[in-house]
Design an enzyme around this catalytic site. Structure first.
Site, mmCIF file in Angstrom:
data_model
loop_
_atom_site.group_PDB
_atom_site.id
_atom_site.type_symbol
_atom_site.label_atom_id
_atom_site.label_comp_id
_atom_site.label_asym_id
_atom_site.label_seq_id
_atom_site.Cartn_x
_atom_site.Cartn_y
_atom_site.Cartn_z
ATOM 1 C CD GLU B 35 -9.961 0.634 -2.240
ATOM 2 O OE1 GLU B 35 -9.947 1.788 -2.710
ATOM 3 O OE2 GLU B 35 -10.354 -0.356 -2.886
ATOM 4 C CG HIS B 37 -0.513 1.185 -2.389
ATOM 5 N ND1 HIS B 37 -0.719 0.127 -1.552
ATOM 6 C CD2 HIS B 37 0.675 1.738 -2.025
ATOM 7 C CE1 HIS B 37 0.307 0.021 -0.713
ATOM 8 N NE2 HIS B 37 1.161 0.986 -0.976
ATOM 9 C CD GLN B 61 11.948 2.114 1.939
ATOM 10 O OE1 GLN B 61 12.305 2.495 0.821
ATOM 11 N NE2 GLN B 61 10.729 2.334 2.391
ATOM 12 C CE LYS B 149 0.395 4.289 6.483
ATOM 13 N NZ LYS B 149 1.327 3.359 7.137
ATOM 14 C CB SER B 186 1.428 -3.119 3.217
ATOM 15 O OG SER B 186 1.212 -2.350 2.066
#
Lengths: 294, 294
Positions: B35, B37, B61, B149, B186
């Protein structure tokens, strides 16, 4: 010719030009323009609709003991020369405009910098890549022109453009030379009269090296170049190198191009020069292989 | 929705769209869309003409002991979700397309990375800044959307855009949360059932910290947060910090915004959360100054 010192104004001007479909040619310089720079502008003029020349003596690419403070500057003369060469915009921001604060991010160059000038000028190419990343975002060029006198710089810029997927075509242009072969450089003004005469031997050493390379290996040729330069100049030979180009690694049969490069320190000027040639070691090394069959 | 895997095709498509004056909104992701994204895509849809979503799990990364290999992936589901959220293009290159060779250049992040996730995830933000530099040149966005976030990521990206003069507007969007306050991520799929229940205490600790901060100093509040999280979860508290935002330095009266941030390691998931608030220390510290007068 439009004179711009602010980043936002430069970006706005270019976005308007690009909206009308114009192609932008960019010649980034540190000023004190000479025939070499002007030849880049003239080349750009043939291929682009809008020619932007920047003048910015970038503190990030000078080491603590280098010549940032005394790098030659003459903005009024540069304006006249750029105008005559056909520049449409001269962009000359001050240091505060380019680096308002200690930067959060910089570009690090991880390859192509362990040899030649990168070896002694630690951090130099990080500074070059960082300022060009900024300038490419400010000027949005379709084509960017660089002199091959700084061949290592061209190799790094090509890496920058390839790795970061910049929509820019890098065009390396042949070194402009004085009548005796001395590569044109803003730093030539630092030479004494005697050194100026000796300095023609840099380009001589490159041409001789090309011939020596046909008979010997690259290590031998490098030694002969040092000997030649020590005999013919009062300068200190910082390096004389034969490497693959643009990788700048020890040459092998697989290398397509070779660079023969020298750097000589005179009393107040450190001069560099190079030639880039097809790999003549291929023939020689295949010869060696044939010999080793029996 | 157009599906593109090649860099050149993406650049060509976007340059055509931009030529016709369209504004490009960009949502870079590592896929396994949730949600959070989708809310970025919906926001982009309101402000831009062409919405590009990228999915690329960027090896640069991830540290050597991190979860690159087992990072959750579900391209078919992601395609469906992006389509429903209104994406016009899904760009999902493979690793070879993005990094055909060991790179010559990378971006180094020199500030805003000594605290929070940057402290333990060494090199993580260099990888983020490098891939975003590439993606910005491939997608040419006018607006780029990021979830808050990952507030440290937004701070670094803002530094990247400011320092490198990218003609891109960075838009940080509020964290999407589950009904119990858990920030969507995720990585939440890695939580065991018990951990999933405990995980709501991350956001609880942030709200409590905001109140504690009104009565105590930031050091005290950080300690209370650790105690709270240790009492209410089985995870290991990696950090609980109050810093200036976006500088991520120890807060002072001059700081305009503060971030209250936590990271907790559960058995198979490392979760982070934060809130960004106006500097309530201003009042408090002025109070202290008044007291110290006598």
């Amino acid at each position: 010719m439009k004179l711009i010192t602010r980043i936002k104004e430069m970006q706005h001007f270019i976005s308007e030009e690009k909206r009308s479909g114009k192609k932008v040619g960019f010649v980034p310089t540190m000023g004190y323009l000479h025939e070499g720079h002007l030849s880049l502008m003239k080349r750009a003029k043939k291929e682009s609709d809008v020619i932007v020349v920047s003048i910015f003596v970038n503190p990030l690419q000078f080491g603590p003991n280098e010549d940032f403070d005394r790098y030659p500057r003459d903005l009024e003369r540069d304006k006249q020369l750029a105008l005559e060469a056909g520049a449409d915009v001269l962009f000359f921001p001050d240091t505060k405009e380019m680096y308002p604060d200690e930067p959060v991010v910089t570009v690090s160059v991880n390859k192509r910098v362990d040899a030649l000038c990168g070896e002694s000028r630690v951090g130099h190419f990080d500074g070059v890549a960082t300022v060009l990343t900024k300038l490419f975002h400010i000027v949005s060029p379709d084509y960017a022109y660089f002199g091959l006198k700084d061949a290592q710089q061209v190799a790094v810029v090509q890496g920058l453009v390839d790795d970061f997927n910049f929509p820019v075509k890098v065009i390396g242009c042949e070194t402009k030379r004085e009548s005796d072969g001395l590569a044109m450089s803003s730093r030539n003004v630092y030479l004494t009269e005697i050194e100026r005469k000796e300095a023609s031997h840099l380009s001589q050493s490159l041409l001789k090296a090309k011939n020596w390379l046909l008979d010997g290996d690259s290590g031998e040729t490098e030694q002969k170049m040092i000997k030649y330069l020590e005999e013919h100049t009062s300068g200190f030979v910082e390096y004389s190198k034969i490497l693959s180009y643009p990788e700048l690694l020890p040459p092998s049969k697989k290398s397509k191009k070779l660079i023969i490069a020298v750097a000589v320190k005179f009393s107040k000027a450190r001069l560099i020069d190079n030639i880039i040639i097809d790999n003549i070691l291929t023939r020689q090394e295949s010869g060696e292989e044939t010999c080793s069959v029996h």
